[in-house]
Design a protein around this motif. Structure first.
Motif, PDB file in Angstrom:
ATOM      1  N   TYR A 104      -8.043  -1.481 -16.415  1.00  0.00           N
ATOM      2  CA  TYR A 104      -8.513  -0.790 -15.221  1.00  0.00           C
ATOM      3  C   TYR A 104      -7.669  -1.144 -13.994  1.00  0.00           C
ATOM      4  O   TYR A 104      -7.230  -0.260 -13.253  1.00  0.00           O
ATOM      5  CB  TYR A 104      -9.976  -1.148 -14.974  1.00  0.00           C
ATOM      6  N   GLY A 105      -7.450  -2.433 -13.779  1.00  0.00           N
ATOM      7  CA  GLY A 105      -6.745  -2.863 -12.571  1.00  0.00           C
ATOM      8  C   GLY A 105      -5.319  -2.376 -12.514  1.00  0.00           C
ATOM      9  O   GLY A 105      -4.856  -1.871 -11.478  1.00  0.00           O
ATOM     10  N   VAL A 106      -4.599  -2.491 -13.615  1.00  0.00           N
ATOM     11  CA  VAL A 106      -3.191  -2.073 -13.633  1.00  0.00           C
ATOM     12  C   VAL A 106      -3.070  -0.571 -13.433  1.00  0.00           C
ATOM     13  O   VAL A 106      -2.159  -0.098 -12.737  1.00  0.00           O
ATOM     14  CB  VAL A 106      -2.536  -2.503 -14.963  1.00  0.00           C
ATOM     15  N   ALA A 107      -3.965   0.184 -14.027  1.00  0.00           N
ATOM     16  CA  ALA A 107      -3.865   1.648 -13.937  1.00  0.00           C
ATOM     17  C   ALA A 107      -4.329   2.195 -12.596  1.00  0.00           C
ATOM     18  O   ALA A 107      -3.764   3.172 -12.093  1.00  0.00           O
ATOM     19  CB  ALA A 107      -4.680   2.280 -15.066  1.00  0.00           C
ATOM     20  N   LEU A 108      -5.349   1.589 -11.979  1.00  0.00           N
ATOM     21  CA  LEU A 108      -5.965   2.180 -10.794  1.00  0.00           C
ATOM     22  C   LEU A 108      -5.522   1.575  -9.466  1.00  0.00           C
ATOM     23  O   LEU A 108      -5.491   2.272  -8.444  1.00  0.00           O
ATOM     24  CB  LEU A 108      -7.492   2.084 -10.891  1.00  0.00           C
ATOM     25  N   VAL A 109      -5.192   0.291  -9.419  1.00  0.00           N
ATOM     26  CA  VAL A 109      -4.874  -0.333  -8.128  1.00  0.00           C
ATOM     27  C   VAL A 109      -3.600   0.225  -7.497  1.00  0.00           C
ATOM     28  O   VAL A 109      -3.605   0.582  -6.309  1.00  0.00           O
ATOM     29  CB  VAL A 109      -4.800  -1.866  -8.266  1.00  0.00           C
ATOM     30  N   PRO A 110      -2.460   0.324  -8.212  1.00  0.00           N
ATOM     31  CA  PRO A 110      -1.267   0.890  -7.552  1.00  0.00           C
ATOM     32  C   PRO A 110      -1.494   2.297  -6.989  1.00  0.00           C
ATOM     33  O   PRO A 110      -1.127   2.552  -5.827  1.00  0.00           O
ATOM     34  CB  PRO A 110      -0.209   0.867  -8.668  1.00  0.00           C
ATOM     35  N   ARG A 142       4.589   8.393   0.987  1.00  0.00           N
ATOM     36  CA  ARG A 142       5.688   8.949   0.173  1.00  0.00           C
ATOM     37  C   ARG A 142       5.318   9.063  -1.306  1.00  0.00           C
ATOM     38  O   ARG A 142       6.024   9.695  -2.088  1.00  0.00           O
ATOM     39  CB  ARG A 142       6.933   8.056   0.339  1.00  0.00           C
ATOM     40  N   ALA A 143       4.212   8.447  -1.715  1.00  0.00           N
ATOM     41  CA  ALA A 143       3.823   8.477  -3.128  1.00  0.00           C
ATOM     42  C   ALA A 143       3.553   9.911  -3.581  1.00  0.00           C
ATOM     43  O   ALA A 143       3.025  10.732  -2.835  1.00  0.00           O
ATOM     44  CB  ALA A 143       2.588   7.622  -3.348  1.00  0.00           C
ATOM     45  N   THR A 144       3.919  10.219  -4.823  1.00  0.00           N
ATOM     46  CA  THR A 144       3.789  11.577  -5.346  1.00  0.00           C
ATOM     47  C   THR A 144       2.870  11.609  -6.568  1.00  0.00           C
ATOM     48  O   THR A 144       2.634  10.591  -7.225  1.00  0.00           O
ATOM     49  CB  THR A 144       5.158  12.142  -5.745  1.00  0.00           C
ATOM     50  N   THR A 145       2.403  12.808  -6.863  1.00  0.00           N
ATOM     51  CA  THR A 145       1.522  12.979  -8.018  1.00  0.00           C
ATOM     52  C   THR A 145       2.211  12.637  -9.334  1.00  0.00           C
ATOM     53  O   THR A 145       1.631  11.909 -10.160  1.00  0.00           O
ATOM     54  CB  THR A 145       0.977  14.417  -8.055  1.00  0.00           C
ATOM     55  N   PRO A 146       3.439  13.124  -9.607  1.00  0.00           N
ATOM     56  CA  PRO A 146       4.099  12.733 -10.863  1.00  0.00           C
ATOM     57  C   PRO A 146       4.264  11.220 -10.992  1.00  0.00           C
ATOM     58  O   PRO A 146       4.135  10.663 -12.084  1.00  0.00           O
ATOM     59  CB  PRO A 146       5.460  13.433 -10.776  1.00  0.00           C
ATOM     60  N   ALA A 147       4.538  10.555  -9.865  1.00  0.00           N
ATOM     61  CA  ALA A 147       4.717   9.102  -9.903  1.00  0.00           C
ATOM     62  C   ALA A 147       3.415   8.396 -10.266  1.00  0.00           C
ATOM     63  O   ALA A 147       3.405   7.436 -11.048  1.00  0.00           O
ATOM     64  CB  ALA A 147       5.229   8.604  -8.553  1.00  0.00           C
ATOM     65  N   VAL A 148       2.317   8.864  -9.703  1.00  0.00           N
ATOM     66  CA  VAL A 148       1.017   8.250  -9.983  1.00  0.00           C
ATOM     67  C   VAL A 148       0.636   8.457 -11.447  1.00  0.00           C
ATOM     68  O   VAL A 148       0.160   7.524 -12.121  1.00  0.00           O
ATOM     69  CB  VAL A 148      -0.053   8.824  -9.042  1.00  0.00           C
ATOM     70  N   VAL A 152       6.757  -0.393 -10.617  1.00  0.00           N
ATOM     71  CA  VAL A 152       8.142   0.117 -10.610  1.00  0.00           C
ATOM     72  C   VAL A 152       8.150   1.616 -10.890  1.00  0.00           C
ATOM     73  O   VAL A 152       8.869   2.382 -10.230  1.00  0.00           O
ATOM     74  CB  VAL A 152       9.000  -0.648 -11.641  1.00  0.00           C
ATOM     75  N   ALA A 153       7.351   2.052 -11.852  1.00  0.00           N
ATOM     76  CA  ALA A 153       7.287   3.484 -12.165  1.00  0.00           C
ATOM     77  C   ALA A 153       6.790   4.280 -10.970  1.00  0.00           C
ATOM     78  O   ALA A 153       7.324   5.358 -10.655  1.00  0.00           O
ATOM     79  CB  ALA A 153       6.374   3.707 -13.367  1.00  0.00           C
ATOM     80  N   LEU A 154       5.789   3.778 -10.268  1.00  0.00           N
ATOM     81  CA  LEU A 154       5.244   4.468  -9.094  1.00  0.00           C
ATOM     82  C   LEU A 154       6.302   4.613  -8.010  1.00  0.00           C
ATOM     83  O   LEU A 154       6.472   5.698  -7.427  1.00  0.00           O
ATOM     84  CB  LEU A 154       4.041   3.692  -8.559  1.00  0.00           C
TER      85      LEU A 154
END
Length: 491
Positions: free
Chosen positions: A389-395, A405-411, A445-447
């Motif tokens: 849960y934490g790794v997937a939702l916190v970033p 600047r965050a984008t939907t594909p990145a999320v 990093v992926a985000l």
């Protein structure tokens, strides 16, 4: 089997059941908001109690005590530090969370990143929260077995039935008030128990001098990365914990939400300090004990007055029961609001929302009960569920609130990679390191990388997520957030 302990436990459980029956009356629960937000009328002191009791379940009473018993008091300071640090983050976000009026965390993500992110986040929440409910069933069963002489499996069945009943009955109203009373009793009991148990160790001097060498170090014999692997899951979970968001949403207004988080910050030390002291004392007083019974074993082994031991055992079980009920109630809201309500052609009536919510709670309870049989310890299932849960939702959540600047594909990439790496590491890697050490950097990093090479949505930061000041006529108004913001039409 101590008959006094059994009697106190039975009376306590009957009290919890009576609370559920009282608040399940139709005049108390008549709308969907009554069921999930307690009508947004919880007093601040009750808010603090339910925040503490929701967070402090078997992960603290059993999993946390097990860590202290295994690695010592200094290492446990790092293990438990994730909670107060996470509360500080939530204090900063409390106003925005209350103003957003969201029923679920995935709903907040949709406001910023769209429906695809909401659906993936809902699926991940359901996956992780079923695991968290499962170890409440397991932890509750352990306490019932410890007190009554039943097997842990039989105890888990009883815990499952009571937890499910409370969630089905009065929703947050019954859970919050039972949380409040349980929190008051267990805090009082733990604080009284500390000097009594220290009397068996010749005070703090004997408490410290009789510890194994590794238990007197800040590492507890763990590597720095391994210790970080125990700290991060708790820290990440509380930042994104949907229960915290829903309770902040149940506050009367944004100011009350912040007051509740401040109260929880200070109250958390009243739990963790005695747990650390008592579990450490158990290292020498119960050298052949089960690590998971470090605190509860003291209560059942005659090392404190019988009535006090019974109250601690009963209220510890109550904490686990109300935590399990809270997570059942919360994950049911994902199916109702992220699923049925989001995609229904017309608005769901209050009656249909409540009925659907209760049916989903029953299904989830069965799945969690089955899952609990596959994990041998509470601590193991705790780390797995927290990490997913934490790794997937916190970033994504931090990006939704703070990074335009965050984008939907990145999320989407970050969330998917975080889950896959966590599951892959847990299933395939032969290492002392928890998966969070690998999966969190991969998700972050992926985000960042994908955000920098893709185009953000036109509306990067909706008004509901902005840090507005109180007293204005915008989204900070006390009555804001009574409808699903993700369904509002653009002008």
């Amino acid at each position: 089997m101590n008959l006094v302990h059994v009697s106190i436990l039975i009376l306590y459980l009957l009290g919890l059941i009576a609370t559920g029956i009282w608040f399940s009356r139709s005049k108390k629960i008549s709308t969907g908001d009554d069921f999930i937000f307690a009508g947004r009328q919880l007093p601040t002191v009750v808010m603090v109690g339910t925040l503490v009791a929701t967070w402090v379940g078997s992960g603290t009473i059993i999993g946390g005590a097990s860590f202290v018993y295994s690695y010592g008091p200094l290492a446990s300071l790092i293990f438990f530090a994730g909670t107060p640090l996470g509360i500080l983050v939530l204090y900063v976000l409390a106003r925005r969370i209350r103003v957003s009026g969201s029923y679920t965390v995935p709903q907040i993500l949709e406001m910023r990143f769209g429906i695809s992110v909401r659906m993936l986040a809902a699926a991940i929440t359901i996956l992780a929260y079923i695991g968290i409910v499962a170890y409440q069933f397991t932890g509750g069963g352990s306490i019932i077995a410890l007190v009554t002489g039943l097997t842990p499996g039989q105890g888990a069945t009883i815990a499952t039935l009571i937890i499910t009943f409370l969630a089905l009955g009065g929703g947050l109203k019954s859970v919050a008030w039972s949380d409040f009373f349980s929190a008051a009793i267990i805090v009082t009991g733990l604080l009284i128990a500390v000097p009594l148990v220290l009397g068996h160790t010749d005070g703090f001097t004997g408490w410290w001098e009789n510890l194994p060498e590794d238990a007197t170090t800040f590492s507890g014999g763990l590597s720095a990365l391994a210790l970080l692997g125990y700290f991060l899951p708790t820290f990440l979970l509380i930042i994104a914990d949907q229960n915290m968001y829903q309770r902040l949403g149940a506050s009367k207004d944004p100011a009350a939400a912040r007051h509740a988080m401040a109260g929880m910050f200070f109250a958390s030390f009243l739990i963790y300090f005695p747990v650390i002291v008592l579990a450490t004392a158990a290292i020498t007083l119960l050298p052949d004990g089960d690590p998971g019974d470090a605190v509860l074993g003291l209560a059942s082994a005659g090392l404190m007055p019988t009535v006090l031991g019974g109250l601690i055992l009963a209220s510890a079980l109550a904490f686990i029961i109300t935590t399990g009920s809270s997570f059942l109630l919360s994950v049911g809201s994902n199916i109702v609001y992220d699923g049925f309500a989001r995609f229904s052609r017309g608005e769901l009536s209050d009656r249909r929302r409540i009925v659907t919510h209760r049916l989903t709670i029953l299904v989830i309870a069965v799945l969690a009960y089955v899952l609990g049989t596959f994990f041998p310890t509470v601590l193991e299932l705790q780390m797995y569920s927290y990490t997913v849960y934490g790794v997937a939702l916190v970033p994504p959540l931090m990006a939704a609130f703070f990074w335009r600047r965050a984008t939907t594909p990145a999320v989407l990439t970050s969330m998917g990679l975080g889950v896959l790496v966590t599951i892959g590491w847990e299933q395939l890697a032969d290492s002392e390191l928890n998966a969070v050490i690998v999966s969190l950097p991969a998700a972050v990093v992926a985000l960042v990388v994908v955000s920098l090479v893709t185009t953000p949505r036109a509306e990067a930061l909706p008004d509901e997520l902005a840090d507005a000041e109180p007293g204005g006529s915008g989204p900070d108004a006390p009555d804001s957030g009574t409808t699903d913001p993700s369904t509002r039409k653009e002008p």
